[in-house]
Design an enzyme around this catalytic site. Structure first.
Site, short mmCIF file in Angstrom:
data_model
loop_
_atom_site.label_atom_id
_atom_site.label_comp_id
_atom_site.label_asym_id
_atom_site.label_seq_id
_atom_site.Cartn_x
_atom_site.Cartn_y
_atom_site.Cartn_z
N LYS A 114 -28.45 -17.72 -9.09
CA LYS A 114 -29.78 -18.24 -8.74
C LYS A 114 -30.20 -17.83 -7.32
O LYS A 114 -31.38 -17.65 -7.07
CB LYS A 114 -29.81 -19.78 -8.86
CG LYS A 114 -29.83 -20.24 -10.31
CD LYS A 114 -30.34 -21.66 -10.42
CE LYS A 114 -30.45 -22.09 -11.86
NZ LYS A 114 -30.74 -23.51 -12.03
N LYS A 198 -29.07 -14.65 -21.20
CA LYS A 198 -29.25 -16.03 -21.67
C LYS A 198 -30.73 -16.35 -21.89
O LYS A 198 -31.57 -15.92 -21.10
CB LYS A 198 -28.68 -16.95 -20.58
CG LYS A 198 -28.36 -18.33 -21.02
CD LYS A 198 -27.71 -19.11 -19.89
CE LYS A 198 -28.74 -19.53 -18.85
NZ LYS A 198 -28.28 -20.55 -17.91
N LYS A 201 -35.53 -20.64 -19.07
CA LYS A 201 -36.86 -21.16 -18.73
C LYS A 201 -37.60 -20.20 -17.81
O LYS A 201 -38.81 -20.17 -17.79
CB LYS A 201 -36.70 -22.46 -17.94
CG LYS A 201 -36.17 -23.61 -18.72
CD LYS A 201 -35.79 -24.74 -17.76
CE LYS A 201 -35.50 -26.01 -18.53
NZ LYS A 201 -35.08 -27.09 -17.65
P1 AMP Z 1 -31.35 -26.96 -17.71
O1 AMP Z 1 -32.62 -26.61 -18.35
O2 AMP Z 1 -30.80 -25.87 -16.86
O3 AMP Z 1 -31.37 -28.30 -17.02
O4 AMP Z 1 -30.32 -27.12 -18.90
C1 AMP Z 1 -30.29 -28.24 -19.75
C2 AMP Z 1 -29.16 -28.10 -20.76
O5 AMP Z 1 -29.43 -26.99 -21.64
C3 AMP Z 1 -27.79 -27.80 -20.14
O6 AMP Z 1 -26.81 -28.53 -20.83
C4 AMP Z 1 -27.60 -26.32 -20.35
O7 AMP Z 1 -26.25 -25.96 -20.44
C5 AMP Z 1 -28.31 -26.10 -21.68
N1 AMP Z 1 -28.83 -24.71 -21.81
C6 AMP Z 1 -29.75 -24.10 -21.02
N2 AMP Z 1 -29.97 -22.83 -21.44
C7 AMP Z 1 -29.17 -22.64 -22.53
C8 AMP Z 1 -28.95 -21.53 -23.43
N3 AMP Z 1 -29.61 -20.38 -23.30
N4 AMP Z 1 -28.05 -21.69 -24.43
C9 AMP Z 1 -27.38 -22.88 -24.58
N5 AMP Z 1 -27.55 -23.94 -23.79
C10 AMP Z 1 -28.43 -23.85 -22.76
#
Ligand code: AMP
Ligand code: TRP
Length: 333
Positions: A114, A198, A201
Site C-alpha cells: 500500500k 487480487k 476496491k
Molecule cells: P477490506 O475491504 O480490505 O476491509 O477487506 C474486508 C475483508 O474482505 C477482509 O477479510 C479481506 O481479507 C477480504 N477480501 C478483500 N479482498 C478480497 C479478495 N480479492 N478475495 C478474498 N477476500 C478478500
C-alpha cells in the site's frame, strides 16, 4: 464450543465479490450457527490511514453496514458497530503499539504494497494499522476471526502481540490468542481483468470487479468482458495450472454454488467459455442481485442504519470499556 467471532471491513467504498466470498459470506454462516457470539465492525479508523473525503466516508460507513445486513447478518443476533464510536479501540491500540516491535511491523507485506515506492510519504497510521487491528480483536476476547487470505499475516501479528502482552505483564491468559478462520478454497478472489491480481476496491477499472451494488446488466456486462484464454474449458483440475483467469472464474462459480472446484471443472469440461460464462452470470445474478437491491433499499433509510450502528456501538462499548480498564490496571495506570 461457544465461539466469539470478530471481524471488520473498511468503509472505503466499492465492496465487491472478493469481500463477499472471502469474508462476508462466512460472517453470515457464522452468524447463523447457534451459540456463536458475533461482532462485526465497520473499521472507519482503519479507513483514514489513507486520505478519505469526509462526505464519502460517512456514506461508505452506512453502505458497509447496509451490506452486512443485506448479505444476511441479523443485527438482532450480532453486534454491528462503528469502530470510531468506541474509544477503547484507539486507547488499546496505543498501549499495544508500545508492546509491538518495529521489526514485526517491518515484515508486513500489506504495508509495503500500500505504501508503494515512497514509504516516507505513507501515514504513520498506515504503518501501525495492524496494531489497531489487534486492539479490535483483543478487546472482545474474540476466539475466531474470519477474514480473507490477505489478512493472514496481520492475524499472526495479533497473536504475537497478545502473547507478548500476556508475558510482559505476567498474566498468562489475559488476552485470548485468536484463531484465524480462512477458507481453504476461494479465500482470494482475483480481478476479472487479470487473474494474477487480487480483486480490489482500489482497482481503477470498474470492469475488474463485481460490486455488491451492481445490477443485473452490470453483472452480465462484466462477466461478458471478463478475461479468459483461447483454450476450451479445462478437462481436469491439473489443466488449470498457468490458466489463472479460468481458475478464478471457476472458483467464483464454485464458491457461489458451494461446491468444490473439481465438480465445477467436471460440469464444464471441454465446453466453450461462452457456455460457462452464461451459467456464471445466471448464478451471480441469482446470488448477488438480491443483495444489491437490498443495499439500495437500506441506503434510503439512513435513520435506520444510523440507529443500528448506534445501538451496536453502545453494546460494543460495554464490552470494550470493561476490558480497557483491566488493560490499564495491568499496565500500572
Ligand atoms: P477490506 O475491504 O480490505 O476491509 O477487506 C474486508 C475483508 O474482505 C477482509 O477479510 C479481506 O481479507 C477480504 N477480501 C478483500 N479482498 C478480497 C479478495 N480479492 N478475495 C478474498 N477476500 C478478500
Ligand atoms: N484489516 C482488515 C482488512 O482490511 C479489516 C479489519 C480491521 C479487521 N480490524 C479487523 C479484520 C479485525 C478482522 C478483525 O480487511
Amino acid at each position: 464450543m461457544n465461539k466469539k467471532i470478530f471481524s471488520g471491513v473498511q468503509p472505503t467504498g466499492n465492496l465487491h465479490l472478493g469481500n463477499y466470498l472471502g469474508a462476508i459470506k462466512n460472517f453470515v454462516e457464522l452468524n447463523n450457527q447457534k451459540d456463536n457470539e458475533c461482532i462485526f465492525c465497520v473499521v472507519d479508523l482503519h479507513a483514514i490511514t489513507v486520505k478519505q473525503d469526509p462526505k464519502e466516508l460517512k456514506k461508505n460507513i452506512r453502505e458497509t453496514a447496509a451490506t452486512f445486513i443485506a448479505s444476511g447478518i441479523d443485527p438482532n443476533n450480532s453486534i454491528i458497530f462503528n469502530q470510531s464510536m468506541v474509544s477503547a479501540h484507539s486507547e488499546a491500540a496505543w498501549i499495544l503499539s508500545c508492546v509491538s516491535r518495529i521489526g514485526w511491523l517491518n515484515r508486513m507485506t500489506q504495508f509495503k504494497e500500500k505504501a508503494g515506492k515512497d514509504k516516507e510519504k505513507a501515514s504513520i497510521g498506515l504503518y501501525s494499522y495492524p496494531v489497531l487491528m489487534a486492539a479490535d480483536i483483543l478487546l472482545y476476547d474474540a476466539t475466531h476471526v474470519p477474514v480473507g487470505n490477505d489478512q493472514k499475516q496481520h492475524l499472526e501479528l495479533c497473536r504475537d502481540i497478545a502473547q507478548k502482552f500476556n508475558n510482559d505483564f505476567s498474566s498468562p491468559n489475559f488476552f485470548k490468542v485468536p484463531e484465524p478462520l480462512i477458507q481453504k478454497q476461494f479465500s482470494r478472489i482475483m480481478s476479472l481483468k487479470d487473474g494474477t491480481k487480487k480483486m480490489s476496491k482500489s482497482d481503477p477499472s470498474n470492469l475488474s470487479r463485481i460490486n455488491l451494488t451492481d445490477n443485473k446488466d452490470e453483472i452480465l456486462n462484466k462477466v461478458k468482458k471478463a478475461k479468459t484464454d483461447p483454450l476450451q474449458m479445462p478437462e481436469n483440475i491439473k489443466n488449470l495450472i498457468e490458466r489463472p483467469e479460468a481458475e478464478n472464474l471457476l472458483s467464483i462459480y464454485s464458491s457461489l454454488k458451494n461446491q468444490n472446484l473439481e465438480n465445477s471443472v467436471k460440469e464444464f469440461e471441454g465446453k466453450n467459455f461462452s457456455i460457462f460464462k452464461e451459467k456464471l452470470s445466471d448464478l451471480l445474478i441469482e446470488k448477488i442481485e438480491p443483495i444489491s437491491k437490498e443495499i439500495k433499499k437500506l441506503l434510503n433509510d439512513e435513520q435506520y442504519l444510523d440507529a443500528i450502528l448506534l445501538e451496536g456501538s453502545n453494546k460494543a462499548d460495554k464490552i470494550a470499556s470493561k476490558k480497557i480498564i483491566e488493560i490499564k490496571q495491568l499496565v500500572g495506570f
